[in-house]
Enzyme design. Sequence first.
Site, PDB file in Angstrom:
ATOM      1  N   SER A 265       0.857  -1.189   0.000  1.00 23.78           N
ATOM      2  CA  SER A 265       0.000   0.000   0.000  1.00 23.78           C
ATOM      3  C   SER A 265       0.889   1.234   0.000  1.00 23.78           C
ATOM      4  O   SER A 265       2.077   1.161   0.297  1.00 23.78           O
ATOM      5  CB  SER A 265      -0.910   0.008   1.236  1.00 23.78           C
ATOM      6  OG  SER A 265      -1.745  -1.125   1.260  1.00 23.78           O
ATOM      7  N   HIS A 266       0.310   2.361  -0.337  1.00 22.68           N
ATOM      8  CA  HIS A 266       1.093   3.589  -0.377  1.00 22.68           C
ATOM      9  C   HIS A 266       1.525   4.006   1.023  1.00 22.68           C
ATOM     10  O   HIS A 266       0.827   3.737   2.011  1.00 22.68           O
ATOM     11  CB  HIS A 266       0.291   4.715  -1.024  1.00 22.68           C
ATOM     12  CG  HIS A 266       0.097   4.539  -2.498  1.00 22.68           C
ATOM     13  ND1 HIS A 266       1.145   4.570  -3.399  1.00 22.68           N
ATOM     14  CD2 HIS A 266      -1.026   4.319  -3.237  1.00 22.68           C
ATOM     15  CE1 HIS A 266       0.678   4.389  -4.622  1.00 22.68           C
ATOM     16  NE2 HIS A 266      -0.630   4.221  -4.553  1.00 22.68           N
ATOM     17  N   SER A 267       2.652   4.661   1.113  1.00 30.06           N
ATOM     18  CA  SER A 267       3.152   5.169   2.393  1.00 30.06           C
ATOM     19  C   SER A 267       2.140   6.126   3.000  1.00 30.06           C
ATOM     20  O   SER A 267       1.468   6.878   2.291  1.00 30.06           O
ATOM     21  CB  SER A 267       4.486   5.899   2.188  1.00 30.06           C
ATOM     22  OG  SER A 267       5.459   5.049   1.631  1.00 30.06           O
TER      23      SER A 267
END
Length: 634
Positions: A265-267
């Site tokens: 997942s994105h940071s």
Amino acid sequence: MKCRTILILLVLFDGGVHSLSFGKYQDDSSIPMDKAKVTITSDIAIDISSQSEECNGCTLVPLAINVSKITVLVDTRWKTRLNITTDLENVRKTSNCSEVHLSMHFKEQGRYTIHVTATGGLWCVLELTNSPKSSFIALYAAAGIFFAVALLWWFLTKYCWDKLYQKIYPNDGENEPLIDQVTISHDGSLKHSHGGLISSVSLTSSTEIHESGKHGSSQNLQGARESPDAKPKKERLKSLDTFRGISIVIMVFVNYGGGGYWFFSHSKWNGLTVADLVFPWFIFIMGTSMIYSFTSLLRNDTPKHKIFLKILRRSCILFILGLIINTNGSSSIKMTELRIPGVLQRFAVTYLITATVHMFVAKLPDTVIMFEKNVYRMSLFKNRYKDISNYWAEWIIISLFILAHTCLTFLLYVPGCKKGYLGPGGLDDNSTHLYCTGGTAGYIDRKVFGEKHILGSPTCKEIYHNVLSHEPEGLLGTLTSCVLCFLGLQAGKILCTYKSRLDRVVRFCTWGIVLCLLAGILCNFRKNDGWIPINKNLWSLSFVFCLGGFAFLLLCFCYLMIDEWKIWNGAPFYYPGMNAILVYMGHELLHKNFPVSWDVPETHASKLAIDLYGASLWVIVATYLYYKKSFYVI
């Protein structure tokens, strides 16, 4: 101080505890994904506070006050800060229940007990009461299966496919030359014979002829009119399409959920995950491919105004497709709440700016191909930096983009925020920048687009509890995405300017290492608290340099493995790389529909299986289209 108190109360009493680090545990039958159960018991009344370590610069938030027993859920994705205290005066201050002693990375599906005693001080004993299985077992199993399938595919294509093909089609290719036949007549024209068809093409010293071989490979021929024994050279690099395919396949996988793993997942704010790689790599390879498009246009003497119209047309189509994705293809969207920026919109604007700039400085590759006694060789440049010096004006413009981005980021006044603030706002820095989400970048987007026309739930909201919206594909980040596209364009210049393997590889590796070092220096080689942290939400300068460096190194790897050493043919990534826009649009519009996806149990194993299936399905579709010779481009 008043705003900070209100925010903490909202977190505690409006369902926010679960999304911080802890959540009150209700059901004893199972433990949710990415959670562990912690039961805290005490002989006396205690106060408990906690916070996720991912929340940088955040104070501990009260979880329970004046309790003797509580069962909570703790987030296992990151380390959790935990502190237990008591207000009783007769208890000595000696304690091992402080944040320093209790903070740890809890195991997923783990069941923990913390028993607190007040004998001669406040003492905590933590115990794991079960043996939770690793959540990575499913990931290891999937990697093993895909490796076995890849090995089997390699074996079949290398040793069995040709024999099987000959049995099915025994007469195929008997009357067809293995390679295209090329001759040059006395009048300087090139005669091309393939499958009984002959075409005549005028050939000059700057002409590049692309020929399609039996398996769709593309070949390039350059030469002077006086070169009677011209030898074709393969010019289309499969590594470029494979690079693009790697990006699109990973993008599909992470967009479908990535098995629920946090690193897919994105940071949340600063830092880098697998999901953060793919969009910038797409921008990079778009720049690399751009050089070939311009070379073709220049060889055909296309006027600049027609080139610009092609650029504008493609940008408009990409922007409209992006709006379609933002509405999910629905007609019931409220125009007053339509999100205007997006992934394809960023592609569109980046392409429009970078391609237009390059249009004014574009020139044919400054290389000379000579043929003497049927031996192919390329003349070396007197100037080893011709791929840079020939485009000095473009370097000046890109440098101005970097300067403009830096000045706006650190010098523009944002009401209520300190200059140069790069944080997520909310709980960050002890909630002192509550309404400063994204700093200058967020401020510009909210002023230009308005709150309702940008992303309302940024990735940082789960951790930092922002009260403002933030757009990760906003306006200010477009400047640095143009820089990244230009770096990709530089890779294309290297490929077109230098034909030697050594020249290409040395330059790819040099660019990759230097850019990564620059990124490390800018972020002070730390995730947080550096000068310019690596941040995908802001498309920070360090983020662009880091991803540009990674892209150069990955492209070098693909180039060597596929085009030079021919150890790998690029499969299966090569096929979706040839139909990237179709795969992207299809996976975005159909990802919630059967048979692409359906509901599965909330476990990593189930989610990983369905997400890998979804990504594999699009690879199969792209492979089918490739063999049907159906390619969709803009």
